[in-house]
Design an enzyme around this catalytic site. Sequence first.
Site, PDB file in Angstrom:
ATOM      1  N   ARG A  74     -10.529 -11.346   1.588  1.00  0.00           N
ATOM      2  CA  ARG A  74     -11.414 -12.358   0.980  1.00  0.00           C
ATOM      3  C   ARG A  74     -10.751 -13.731   0.973  1.00  0.00           C
ATOM      4  NH1 ARG A  74     -11.676  -8.873  -4.401  1.00  0.00           N
ATOM      5  NH2 ARG A  74     -11.639  -7.291  -2.772  1.00  0.00           N
TER       6      ARG A  74
ATOM      7  N   LYS B  44       0.837  -1.200   0.000  1.00  0.00           N
ATOM      8  CA  LYS B  44       0.000   0.000   0.000  1.00  0.00           C
ATOM      9  C   LYS B  44       0.875   1.255   0.000  1.00  0.00           C
ATOM     10  CE  LYS B  44      -3.987  -1.817   2.552  1.00  0.00           C
ATOM     11  NZ  LYS B  44      -5.004  -1.621   1.501  1.00  0.00           N
TER      12      LYS B  44
END
Length: 485
Positions: A338, A264
Amino acid sequence: MKVSASDRPWDRLACDVLAIPVRSGKPLEGLQPLDDALGGWLRDAVALDHFEGKRDTVLQVLTHGRLPTARVLLVGTGAAEDLAEASRRAAAAAARQAQALRAKRLGIWPGAFPPTPEVAAALVEGALLGAYRYTRYKPDPTPSLESVEVVGVRGAAAAVRRARVLAEATYFARDLVNGPPNEVTPASLARIARQLGRQEGLRVQVFGPPQLRRMGAGAILAVGAGSRQPPQMIVLDYRPPRARKTYVVVGKGVTFDAGGLNIKSHEGMETMKADMAGAAAVLACLRALPALGIPHRVVGVVGAVENLLGEAAFKPGDVVRALDRQTIEITNTDAEGRVVLADCLAYARRYRPDAVVDLATLTGAAIVALGYHAAAILGNDRDLVRSLVEAGQRAGERLWELPLYEEFVEAMRGEVAQWKNSGGRYGGAQKGAAFLRAFVGPHPWAHLDIAGVAFLDKQEGQAPHLPKGATGFGVRTLLRWLAEG
Ligand code: BES
Ligand code: MN
Ligand code: ZN
């Protein structure tokens, strides 16, 4: 903090601040006797300060010994269409103002609001939620409130006790999410879960890497591979005698999300200690079930893991196998939530649940869609989604449904594996949910994407019961849903 409710008249309560919710345009409705007791000072102050009762505004009047309270605080609620939410907001604003005044004892009188147990409970809930501060590493110089007493109500003791349990569970979740990521790790979440198990009589199981390997939980293992902190799947089982239904609540517990090798940006990483807010909500929920006497079996499943960049980190192109043997091609290591949830949702099937609900700070796209003012909800069952949205309404936590079209599922099919974990930029929250759906069993399931609402960078523009930092979003909705479902 001590909280109570009584039928004591408003002019009999000795306290530092007596707060009263008032409606927009009618700031003196029902307050004539109070104004009389104060010799007209209330009316004077309302006129002088042009106080209209707009939402979250306050007006303070000193009583100079004419009443046993030192001050009266009118708290505006706007139109107050939703009485419970208006009561929570007003009480939260009052609690914050009282703390700013260094007050110790807060009294709240419903005034022109109906003096029902529901209103009393909402006032207590709001006052507690508004008074929250995270002080573990930096004590707050202004003292905390010592007591909150709602006066002028009857028969509210049980409702107030439940409100207190809900607020305390929310505090528990907030403390975990505000906790720094060097303290809140997968292992410490497991420790906390075990402790909850002992305190609350829950059966707790923790699966570390050896057990996860044996089970075939290759997805959570892949995400955890880049960190020295081993991943943990944590299962908490609340099983009351003669349980009616079986529900599984699943939480994303990424205790820090650096993005993995798809690292990130520094801004993107700043708040990523909060990427375990789903897990915190699940732990907080399980903690409160015994006190609320929930009549269902509730199993909490937390996937706790750190998403870092160590030399063994999973890589774009890797193919991993989830607990249910399905294969996942990693196309972006920052879509890690996920992948973790794939194993957790597959594990949930073992309980043959009546419904599964997962909470996860899953996508930036949910924030793009709904801002910081609602969580996205998606699922495979109309009735389940509706019942959760309604529970959210009662809790004052907004859930807004997004569509789970078949096209989103198609977008998540892999090239070399059955599924891929990222599927292009647009409709990101829906695609994340579509991926999860592939690992859900035949039961009703709903997914709450709480990325926008779990952690607030600033308090401005938010309700007074939502502090800066962790909000504890989801805890009160889940508990209301379980209590009434
Ligand atoms: N934890 C993030 C989502 C997030 C973003 C939560 C901002 C709270 C605030 C999640 O793991 C993530 O990185 N999602 C990616 C998915 C993408 C790579 C498909 C995202 O949303 O950008
Ligand atoms: Mn991520
Ligand atoms: Zn994440």
